[in-house]
Design a protein around this motif. Structure first.
Motif, PDB file in Angstrom:
ATOM      1  N   ILE A 128       0.877  -1.183   0.000  1.00  0.00           N
ATOM      2  CA  ILE A 128       0.000   0.000   0.000  1.00  0.00           C
ATOM      3  C   ILE A 128       0.909   1.226   0.000  1.00  0.00           C
ATOM      4  N   LEU A 138       0.604   4.247  -0.397  1.00  0.00           N
ATOM      5  CA  LEU A 138       0.173   5.450   0.332  1.00  0.00           C
ATOM      6  C   LEU A 138       0.602   5.395   1.798  1.00  0.00           C
ATOM      7  N   MET A 196       2.441   8.374   3.723  1.00  0.00           N
ATOM      8  CA  MET A 196       1.960   8.922   4.999  1.00  0.00           C
ATOM      9  C   MET A 196       3.040   8.855   6.082  1.00  0.00           C
ATOM     10  N   ASN A 237       1.144  14.416   6.803  1.00  0.00           N
ATOM     11  CA  ASN A 237      -0.314  14.316   6.859  1.00  0.00           C
ATOM     12  C   ASN A 237      -0.989  15.633   7.223  1.00  0.00           C
ATOM     13  N   PHE A 271      -4.754  15.892   8.558  1.00  0.00           N
ATOM     14  CA  PHE A 271      -5.858  15.704   7.602  1.00  0.00           C
ATOM     15  C   PHE A 271      -6.745  14.539   8.062  1.00  0.00           C
ATOM     16  N   GLY A 293      -8.552  12.553   6.416  1.00  0.00           N
ATOM     17  CA  GLY A 293      -8.393  11.358   5.585  1.00  0.00           C
ATOM     18  C   GLY A 293      -7.226  10.495   6.053  1.00  0.00           C
ATOM     19  N   SER A 294      -6.147  11.148   6.518  1.00  0.00           N
ATOM     20  CA  SER A 294      -4.999  10.395   7.041  1.00  0.00           C
ATOM     21  C   SER A 294      -5.370   9.680   8.333  1.00  0.00           C
ATOM     22  N   HIS A 308      -8.262   8.622   9.275  1.00  0.00           N
ATOM     23  CA  HIS A 308      -9.108   7.473   8.920  1.00  0.00           C
ATOM     24  C   HIS A 308      -8.270   6.338   8.337  1.00  0.00           C
ATOM     25  N   ALA A 309      -7.329   6.686   7.463  1.00  0.00           N
ATOM     26  CA  ALA A 309      -6.514   5.661   6.793  1.00  0.00           C
ATOM     27  C   ALA A 309      -5.649   4.901   7.802  1.00  0.00           C
ATOM     28  N   LEU A 336      -5.865   0.937   8.864  1.00  0.00           N
ATOM     29  CA  LEU A 336      -4.719   0.023   8.767  1.00  0.00           C
ATOM     30  C   LEU A 336      -4.395  -0.631  10.115  1.00  0.00           C
ATOM     31  N   TRP A 394      -7.005  -3.422  10.349  1.00  0.00           N
ATOM     32  CA  TRP A 394      -6.691  -4.437   9.334  1.00  0.00           C
ATOM     33  C   TRP A 394      -5.463  -5.258   9.787  1.00  0.00           C
ATOM     34  N   SER A 434     -17.128   1.705   7.691  1.00  0.00           N
ATOM     35  CA  SER A 434     -16.535   2.313   8.880  1.00  0.00           C
ATOM     36  C   SER A 434     -17.233   3.616   9.231  1.00  0.00           C
ATOM     37  N   ILE A 460     -16.327   7.202  11.618  1.00  0.00           N
ATOM     38  CA  ILE A 460     -15.263   7.896  12.340  1.00  0.00           C
ATOM     39  C   ILE A 460     -15.814   9.197  12.905  1.00  0.00           C
TER      40      ILE A 460
END
Lengths: 150, 150
Positions: free
Chosen positions: B13, B15, B19, B40, B48, B50-51, B53-54, B58, B61, B82, B84
């Motif tokens: 991944i 990204l 990050m 980020n 951010f 979005g970061s 959440h990402a 992870l 996961w 999900s 958040i």
């Protein structure tokens, strides 16, 4: 094509550049953001769920941003919460769009922002691939106006 | 420190590498992922959304990934949905953690995966900054086992 929004996002949120984010449409009615599979790929060769969420968030954020800019309202736009459903894997370059909500909701948002200097709005974003809805996103955003600014 | 998980995430991944993701802890009981503000950052000089959440995604996961690997169960782990909540801005390097849920839930997940080759589990992740909960994340993950593999 809206280079100024794209430049703003890349400059202010470097991860948007790392994601290869491109502004395909940025009208007052609709934002369409595009991103390549390559930058956002995961171990299954599909788009990473975090990227899908990030691009959907930026589509919604950008819709508020361009509309407040147009009205010359200076306000901070903050994401408060979001929900995302991953309905199908995304296997190619993708777009996330966000369209203007019901006009009554939008007008109430602007009125509240002008009167109370703070207002909340609920927006949605979708990712489609070949007419199949792959991602359904909902986010609540709060705008906080600086009362000393226009 | 768990270099193999970190290497796996960075390789699979890309990204996660953009990050600046670092695996701080990867035990069977808990995952802690760390990421810098710098990679980020957003227009407000905070992390951010979005970061956040990402990285939370992870963390959850990865908890499933390391546990299935330990049990030698080959399965695809897919994020299904999900939610958040962004409770406070994150203004520095941050960690997102995910701890093993209630053991009964986990055992049911593994039993279902072994019997039905498919099972769903609900995990949570939190981002704290100086003992203040900044982000509360919940995700539903589905594991799909390849019945021809162990």
């Amino acid at each position: 094509m809206e280079p100024s929004l794209e430049n703003y996002l890349h400059a202010q949120i470097p991860l948007s550049e790392a994601m290869g984010l491109h502004v395909q449409e940025a009208s007052l009615q609709k934002i369409i953001l595009k991103a390549p599979l390559k930058n956002n790929i995961n171990h299954k060769k599909t788009v990473f769920g975090g990227s899908l969420h990030a691009v959907a968030t930026l589509a919604c954020w950008s819709l508020i941003y361009v509309n407040l800019k147009e009205k010359n309202i200076q306000a901070e736009i903050v994401i408060q919460e979001s929900q995302i459903r991953y309905l199908a894997p995304v296997t190619a370059d993708f777009t996330a769009s966000c369209a203007m909500p019901d006009m009554q909701l939008w007008t109430r948002f602007i009125t509240m922002l002008e009167k109370k200097h703070k207002a909340r709005i609920h927006l949605t974003s979708q990712v489609y691939q070949e007419n199949v809805l792959c991602v359904d996103y909902q986010g609540s955003f709060v705008a906080i106006r600086n009362p000393t600014c226009p």
